[in-house]
Design a protein around this motif. Structure first.
Motif, PDB file in Angstrom:
ATOM      1  N   THR A  18       0.836  -1.211   0.000  1.00 35.57           N
ATOM      2  CA  THR A  18       0.000   0.000   0.000  1.00 35.57           C
ATOM      3  C   THR A  18       0.864   1.252   0.000  1.00 35.57           C
ATOM      4  O   THR A  18       0.612   2.201  -0.749  1.00 35.57           O
ATOM      5  CB  THR A  18      -0.923  -0.009   1.232  1.00 35.57           C
ATOM      6  N   ARG A  78     -12.565   4.653   7.890  1.00 35.85           N
ATOM      7  CA  ARG A  78     -13.398   3.635   7.248  1.00 35.85           C
ATOM      8  C   ARG A  78     -14.719   3.376   7.979  1.00 35.85           C
ATOM      9  O   ARG A  78     -15.648   2.839   7.374  1.00 35.85           O
ATOM     10  CB  ARG A  78     -12.598   2.334   7.119  1.00 35.85           C
ATOM     11  N   ALA A 101      -7.848  -3.370   8.608  1.00 36.78           N
ATOM     12  CA  ALA A 101      -8.688  -3.176   7.425  1.00 36.78           C
ATOM     13  C   ALA A 101      -9.821  -4.193   7.386  1.00 36.78           C
ATOM     14  O   ALA A 101     -10.963  -3.867   7.032  1.00 36.78           O
ATOM     15  CB  ALA A 101      -7.833  -3.281   6.161  1.00 36.78           C
ATOM     16  N   VAL A 102      -9.526  -5.442   7.762  1.00 38.41           N
ATOM     17  CA  VAL A 102     -10.569  -6.465   7.763  1.00 38.41           C
ATOM     18  C   VAL A 102     -11.611  -6.161   8.842  1.00 38.41           C
ATOM     19  O   VAL A 102     -12.824  -6.292   8.625  1.00 38.41           O
ATOM     20  CB  VAL A 102      -9.944  -7.857   7.970  1.00 38.41           C
ATOM     21  N   ALA A 113     -13.741  -3.375   7.604  1.00 38.07           N
ATOM     22  CA  ALA A 113     -14.682  -3.825   6.580  1.00 38.07           C
ATOM     23  C   ALA A 113     -15.897  -4.481   7.222  1.00 38.07           C
ATOM     24  O   ALA A 113     -17.034  -4.249   6.804  1.00 38.07           O
ATOM     25  CB  ALA A 113     -13.982  -4.799   5.631  1.00 38.07           C
ATOM     26  N   SER A 166     -14.644  -9.287  -1.899  1.00 38.80           N
ATOM     27  CA  SER A 166     -13.859  -8.077  -2.143  1.00 38.80           C
ATOM     28  C   SER A 166     -14.302  -6.947  -1.223  1.00 38.80           C
ATOM     29  O   SER A 166     -13.468  -6.218  -0.668  1.00 38.80           O
ATOM     30  CB  SER A 166     -13.991  -7.669  -3.615  1.00 38.80           C
ATOM     31  N   ARG A 167     -15.612  -6.798  -1.035  1.00 40.42           N
ATOM     32  CA  ARG A 167     -16.110  -5.746  -0.135  1.00 40.42           C
ATOM     33  C   ARG A 167     -15.663  -6.001   1.303  1.00 40.42           C
ATOM     34  O   ARG A 167     -15.419  -5.060   2.060  1.00 40.42           O
ATOM     35  CB  ARG A 167     -17.637  -5.672  -0.198  1.00 40.42           C
ATOM     36  N   ARG A 208     -12.887  -7.241   2.114  1.00 38.67           N
ATOM     37  CA  ARG A 208     -11.423  -7.158   2.108  1.00 38.67           C
ATOM     38  C   ARG A 208     -10.759  -8.518   2.261  1.00 38.67           C
ATOM     39  O   ARG A 208      -9.604  -8.623   2.674  1.00 38.67           O
ATOM     40  CB  ARG A 208     -10.910  -6.217   3.220  1.00 38.67           C
ATOM     41  N   HIS A 267      -9.223  -8.974  -3.409  1.00 35.72           N
ATOM     42  CA  HIS A 267      -9.083  -7.641  -4.000  1.00 35.72           C
ATOM     43  C   HIS A 267      -9.258  -7.759  -5.514  1.00 35.72           C
ATOM     44  O   HIS A 267      -8.555  -8.537  -6.166  1.00 35.72           O
ATOM     45  CB  HIS A 267      -7.710  -7.053  -3.680  1.00 35.72           C
TER      46      HIS A 267
END
Length: 753
Positions: free
Chosen positions: A139, A271, A299-300, A303, A388-389, A391, A394
């Motif tokens: 990233t 997020r 991130a997970v 999400a 994908s939504r 996470r 990707h």
């Protein structure tokens, strides 16, 4: 002289500079366009266009022009390269490669790291970004690469080296092929030797400004041959520090650590929404600690919270607390974070996510996912979008999904624990059947006359769609290239040797179209080993014959003859004269390659006898044509004309236009050797018309070359030049390795005339 890649206007400026310099050196006024027209025989109008940078001079004209303007031999070579680079870009019509994937969310934190990267980039040394899995190396690298992309107008390349992929890292040789292909180098022009490939990469990138992002490297040895020359910038990410690159290549190291507690909270606020995070600040602190400030885990978690806005963050923190034994990140905490999104999936979604861990390729599509899961494509596509939504995957390109190594390992572990071995094997078999049928369908679009011996029995699965045309078929093969090669290994590991052989059969036509002869040999070697385990003589015979073709294409005639001989013996044992005939024909080609005309003729005659025994008139005609050429090389021109004449009669009666084109070319060659240039030119022109009708550009290029030789023998230099220019243009269009020789031939003609 230019020091970096230029366009057509800059080339015109170089020509004007040369003209001014020549005048200074001679003490005379600059040559006018009319004076240059007298010396070259060109119109002064076109000369004006060349100097204005509006028209690109042909290779032969450009070489002559810079010599007339006093360029030194070194300058001539540099300018020729510059001119060819401009032509290659114009011919392809391609913009510079822009391969950097999107980064998704806004970068949180990493201000210090970004500043350090800015400072490191000033001297052009490679940059190595290292850190633990999931810490955000990719990233960071992508975000920074997008920020500095404008500094590299000649393109940005991105390559995932798959350094820690469960199926193994990408080889350096394959990485070089991928990079060269991304730069527009056609597969036939890519050397077989990895060191030569590395040299070609440096040559292609010389005087260009290209950013090369090499992601997920396994070690310094994997990366070193991929580094571009000065003027470009390489950015490498790896879990290791790649000390070898720092020591030997002067690479600048940057270690990426966990997010600070403040930045971890900022990521969640970005997020989940600042208001929600502030409202449950205590729960957020617990989440940050449980996730160990690891960006991937955060991130997970984010999400899951974003997809379920009614969930209390405190409840999410409660689920995490049990696995976070220390304030530092643990695998248990990361996997707990993954498990939230996983547990929210429906049952078929959970199962498909687990089975993704079995997929061997770098990415997968909805049809491939459907095959793995035994689902319909629409449902599989919906699940992939949901993953994908969340996470868990990707979508790095439209319709193509990747999975982080940690998530892939997590999926594989889940499958190991939840799915019986028989179910995992069945999933792998469904995927391989899907790929074998899809490859077979695409192959038959590319070559409708090919016997479908390598397509699995039964109807194609519903995941397979027959391509509409050749372009669609080749696009599918190129997109699935990595997955198809990896699937061969999966088939062998799973004990599905029949499918391994069928996959090897299914990809040869596409590999031939792209000139991927090393991949051809790799695939057919796997296919041969599978056929040997199957104890299938017919499959073994085909694999040996196919390997002989690949080796002869690479000029490895000893290996080619050995495989062709073994294939021949197997076909004879199986009472298959047509298969044996093809092996004899390949052996003739190997002798032709080595200039052994007597042996080549003997093999062609054996092939002819076997084709007659098999009642194969197409094969008979082609063997007759080969025999005619070899007789001509041995000086028996009357017999050569008779043999090729028989071949042409057969081919015209059969409607074998491709064969007729080749035979007409042979007749032109024989007539040329007999001194009958009028008849030779007529044959060559007939051949060209048929090759053009078939869309065979290699055939046209070769015949144009021989037509030029005949025109030259007849004293028509202008017609010879025109034929050779057309041959060069065709070779350049397909990226043929004979381009340099064709250019040299034109240059020599200009010097002589």
């Amino acid at each position: 002289m230019p020091t970096e890649q230029a366009g057509l206007p800059e080339l015109g400026e170089v020509l004007r500079d040369l003209r001014r310099r020549q005048a200074r050196r001679t003490g005379e006024r600059q040559l006018t366009y009319r004076e240059l027209a007298v010396r070259t025989g060109w119109s002064h109008g076109i000369l004006g266009e060349y100097f204005a940078g509006r028209v690109l001079p042909p290779t032969d004209r450009f070489d002559l022009l810079v010599r007339l303007l006093g360029a030194t031999p070194t300058e001539q070579g540099t300018l020729a390269t510059l001119r060819d680079q401009i032509e290659e870009r114009r011919r392809r019509g391609d913009p510079p490669p822009r391969q950097l994937p999107t980064t998704g969310y806004r970068m949180i934190g990493r201000d210090t790291e970004l500043s350090e990267l800015d400072a490191m980039a000033t001297d052009g040394a490679p940059i190595v970004i290292s850190g633990m899995a999931g810490v955000g190396k990719t990233t960071l690298a992508l975000h920074w690469a997008h920020r500095i992309a404008a500094r590299f107008p000649d393109g940005q390349l991105h390559l995932n080296l798959r350094g820690f992929h469960p199926e193994g890292a990408m080889t350096t040789g394959q990485a070089l092929i991928t990079l060269l292909s991304s730069l527009g180098i056609a597969a036939p022009r890519i050397p077989a030797d990895p060191e030569a490939r590395a040299g070609l990469l440096r040559t292609v990138l010389r005087d260009r400004r290209v950013l090369v992002l090499l992601d997920n490297a396994a070690g310094a040895d994997q990366v070193r041959p991929l580094l571009p020359p000065p003027g470009c910038l390489a950015v490498v990410t790896s879990r290791g520090q790649l000390t070898g690159l720092v020591v030997s290549e002067g690479a600048r190291p940057l270690n990426v650590d966990l997010l600070s507690p403040h930045d971890a909270r900022r990521l969640l606020a970005e997020r989940l929404g600042a208001e929600r995070v502030e409202r449950e600040a205590a729960a957020v602190e617990r989440i940050v600690v449980a996730c160990g400030r690891l960006p991937l885990a955060l991130a997970v978690v984010a999400a899951r919270g974003a997809l379920n806005p009614a969930f209390r963050l405190g409840d999410i923190a409660d689920e995490l607390d049990g696995s976070a034994a220390t304030p530092t990140v643990t695998l248990g905490a990361v996997r707990t974070a993954f498990s939230w999104s996983y547990r929210l999936l429906p049952a078929d979604g959970q199962r498909l996510f687990r089975l993704i861990g079995l997929h061997p390729g770098p990415d997968l599509t909805a049809p491939a996912a459907a095959a793995l899961g035994g689902l319909d494509v629409v449902r599989a596509g919906a699940i992939m979008a949901e993953l994908s939504r969340a996470r868990l995957t990707h979508e790095h390109r439209p319709g193509r999904f990747t999975c982080h190594d940690l998530l892939r390992a997590y999926a594989a572990d889940l499958s190991e624990g939840a799915d019986p071995a028989a179910d995992r094997r069945a999933a792998a078999e469904r995927l391989l059947v899907h790929l074998a049928h899809a490859a077979g369908a695409s192959t038959l679009v590319l070559d409708p006359l090919r016997k479908p011996i390598g397509i699995p029995a039964g109807q194609p699965p519903p995941t397979v769609t027959r391509p509409a045309d050749e372009a669609t078929a080749m696009a599918w093969f190129r997109a699935e290239h990595g997955a198809l090669l990896a699937a061969l290994d999966l088939a062998v590991r799973t004990g599905l040797d029949r499918l391994a052989w069928q996959l090897a059969w299914g990809i040869v036509v596409a590999l031939e179209r792209d000139g991927r002869w090393q991949d051809w040999i790799t695939a057919q070697t796997i296919g041969l080993r599978a056929a040997e385990r199957l104890a299938d003589p017919g499959a073994r015979a085909f694999s040996h014959r196919s390997l002989s073709v690949g080796h002869v294409r690479l000029g490895q005639t000893t290996a080619a003859r050995a495989h062709a001989q073994t294939g021949y013996e197997l076909f004879r044992q199986a009472n298959d004269p047509a298969g044996a005939a093809v092996c004899q024909h390949v052996m003739a080609f190997t002798r032709e390659h080595d200039g052994q005309w007597t042996q080549a003729l003997a093999h062609a005659q054996r092939a002819l006898a076997l084709f007659r025994q098999a009642h194969d008139p197409v094969g008979q005609a082609r063997a007759l044509n080969s025999a005619g050429l070899y007789r001509a090389e041995l000086g028996d021109h009357d017999a050569a004309l008779d043999s090729c004449g028989q071949a042409l009669t057969l081919q015209l009666g059969l409607g074998d236009l491709a064969g007729a084109a080749a035979t007409l070319d042979s007749l032109g060659t024989i007539r040329h050797r007999l001194g009958d240039t009028v008849a030779a030119i007529a044959h060559f022109r007939e051949s060209l018309a048929l090759f053009a009708q078939q869309g065979d550009r290699i055939g046209q290029a070769d015949t144009q070359g021989r037509l030029g030789e005949t025109h030259l023998a007849a004293g028509d230099v202008a017609a010879a030049r025109e034929a050779w220019q057309q041959s060069l243009a065709l070779l350049e269009d397909i990226g043929h390795p004979g381009v340099d020789a064709a250019r040299a031939r034109l240059t020599a003609l200009d010097r002589q005339s």
